[in-house]
Design a protein around this motif. Sequence first.
Motif, short mmCIF file in Angstrom:
data_model
loop_
_atom_site.label_atom_id
_atom_site.label_comp_id
_atom_site.label_asym_id
_atom_site.label_seq_id
_atom_site.Cartn_x
_atom_site.Cartn_y
_atom_site.Cartn_z
N ILE A 193 -13.29 -10.74 0.67
CA ILE A 193 -13.14 -9.29 0.55
C ILE A 193 -13.57 -8.83 -0.85
N GLU A 194 -14.29 -7.71 -0.89
CA GLU A 194 -14.76 -7.17 -2.16
C GLU A 194 -14.16 -5.80 -2.48
N GLU A 195 -13.84 -5.03 -1.43
CA GLU A 195 -13.35 -3.67 -1.62
C GLU A 195 -12.03 -3.48 -0.85
N ILE A 196 -11.24 -2.51 -1.31
CA ILE A 196 -9.88 -2.35 -0.78
C ILE A 196 -9.57 -0.89 -0.45
N THR A 197 -8.86 -0.68 0.67
CA THR A 197 -8.18 0.57 0.97
C THR A 197 -6.69 0.27 0.98
N LEU A 198 -5.93 1.01 0.20
CA LEU A 198 -4.48 0.82 0.14
C LEU A 198 -3.77 1.91 0.93
N ALA A 199 -2.76 1.52 1.71
CA ALA A 199 -1.97 2.49 2.47
C ALA A 199 -0.54 1.98 2.60
N PRO A 200 0.45 2.87 2.58
CA PRO A 200 1.83 2.42 2.72
C PRO A 200 2.21 2.16 4.17
N PHE A 201 2.85 1.01 4.41
CA PHE A 201 3.45 0.76 5.72
C PHE A 201 4.95 1.02 5.57
N MET A 202 5.25 2.28 5.24
CA MET A 202 6.61 2.75 5.01
C MET A 202 6.74 4.11 5.69
N VAL A 204 8.13 6.85 4.68
CA VAL A 204 7.77 7.92 3.75
C VAL A 204 6.86 7.38 2.67
N ALA A 205 5.98 8.21 2.15
CA ALA A 205 5.13 7.82 1.02
C ALA A 205 5.79 8.34 -0.24
N GLY A 206 6.83 7.64 -0.67
CA GLY A 206 7.62 8.09 -1.81
C GLY A 206 7.38 7.27 -3.06
N GLU A 207 8.47 6.82 -3.68
CA GLU A 207 8.40 6.13 -4.97
C GLU A 207 7.51 4.90 -4.94
N HIS A 208 7.72 4.04 -3.95
CA HIS A 208 6.94 2.80 -3.86
C HIS A 208 5.45 3.09 -3.65
N ALA A 209 5.16 4.08 -2.83
CA ALA A 209 3.77 4.40 -2.54
C ALA A 209 3.08 5.01 -3.76
N LYS A 210 3.77 5.95 -4.41
CA LYS A 210 3.14 6.70 -5.51
C LYS A 210 3.07 5.93 -6.82
N LYS A 211 3.97 4.95 -6.99
CA LYS A 211 3.98 4.21 -8.24
C LYS A 211 3.56 2.75 -8.05
N ASP A 212 4.31 2.00 -7.24
CA ASP A 212 3.96 0.59 -7.05
C ASP A 212 2.57 0.43 -6.46
N MET A 213 2.28 1.17 -5.38
CA MET A 213 1.00 1.02 -4.70
C MET A 213 -0.14 1.72 -5.43
N ALA A 214 0.02 3.02 -5.68
CA ALA A 214 -1.08 3.83 -6.20
C ALA A 214 -1.41 3.53 -7.66
N VAL A 215 -0.48 2.95 -8.39
CA VAL A 215 -0.72 2.67 -9.81
C VAL A 215 -0.75 1.16 -10.07
N THR A 216 0.40 0.51 -9.93
CA THR A 216 0.52 -0.91 -10.29
C THR A 216 -0.37 -1.80 -9.44
N VAL A 231 -6.86 5.16 -1.95
CA VAL A 231 -5.41 4.99 -1.91
C VAL A 231 -4.86 6.11 -1.04
N ILE A 232 -4.32 5.74 0.10
CA ILE A 232 -3.83 6.72 1.07
C ILE A 232 -2.34 6.95 0.87
N LEU A 233 -1.95 8.16 0.55
CA LEU A 233 -0.54 8.49 0.36
C LEU A 233 -0.04 9.24 1.60
N LYS A 234 0.13 8.47 2.67
CA LYS A 234 0.56 9.04 3.95
C LYS A 234 1.61 8.11 4.57
N GLY A 235 2.82 8.63 4.72
CA GLY A 235 3.88 7.82 5.30
C GLY A 235 3.68 7.63 6.80
N LEU A 236 4.24 6.55 7.34
CA LEU A 236 4.15 6.29 8.77
C LEU A 236 4.74 7.45 9.58
#
Length: 273
Positions: A193-202, A204-216, A231-236
């Motif tokens: 794999i060379e490229e990535i799309t990130l999305a939350p499997f949660m 709600v797209a809250g703290e973990h999505a906006k900080k852990d996923m989208a930043v860290t 980086v997709i900020l869309k909750g399930l």
Amino acid sequence: MSKKALFMVHFGTTHNDTRELTIDKMNKKFADEFKEYDLFTAYTSRIVLKRLKDRGENYSTPLKVLNALADQGYEELLIQTSHVIPGIEYENLVREVNSFSDKFKTVKIGKPLLYYIDDYKKCVEALAEEYVPKNKKEALVLVCHGTDSPLATSYAMIEYVFSDCGYDNVFVVCTTAYPLMDSLIKKLKKAGIEEITLAPFMFVAGEHAKKDMAVTYKEELEENGFKVNQVILKGLGEFDAIQNIFLNHLKLAIEKDDKDIADFKKEYTNKYL
């Protein structure tokens, strides 16, 4: 006529934007479906409840709501959670509900998102078209909350079912327990794999999505040579198809009592031996 309550239970969030798109949306959907029931809600996350209280927003725990419903004379109770797996939060909820078994005439509890085998397949169907990259050198990485419960296997299984359905460029990483980022990076490199799309499997797209996923997580993947395209900020909970899985779980609970695994094994033992 007996008093009826619809009790919606969520992990919770401190982010109002995602709450409106997920939790509020689900509450309305269920309230519209069960119009003869009075709607009540609660959050299970003590951390979320404390942070909300600190800024002047008070949400109830399940125990508080259950006590209030019993005191107000409600007899028929429908309960639906928006938890993703039947892990620690869900187990605690069931334990609390069972402690009130003599307070209500009937209690029906709908299962979490990932409970039956078909639930995993329905999740794949709901997410695949919008989320999975067509380029096989690009992977969809689903970021999960994670858990120390044995039910952590549910996260590995959703990756397995994506692969079984022909989407072998979908991977899972958790913020807690397993699999963590080091395991993910090894798998991505092994798969070329060379490229990535990130999305939350949660839900709600809250703290973990906006900080852990989208930043860290984004930064860590880029430091390891991957290009993060999106980086997709869309909750399930924003997906109607996902909410329908929850709705079907509650309808199933209403239609018949759920068999536990012991009953299932006993039935088939008697049938084949």
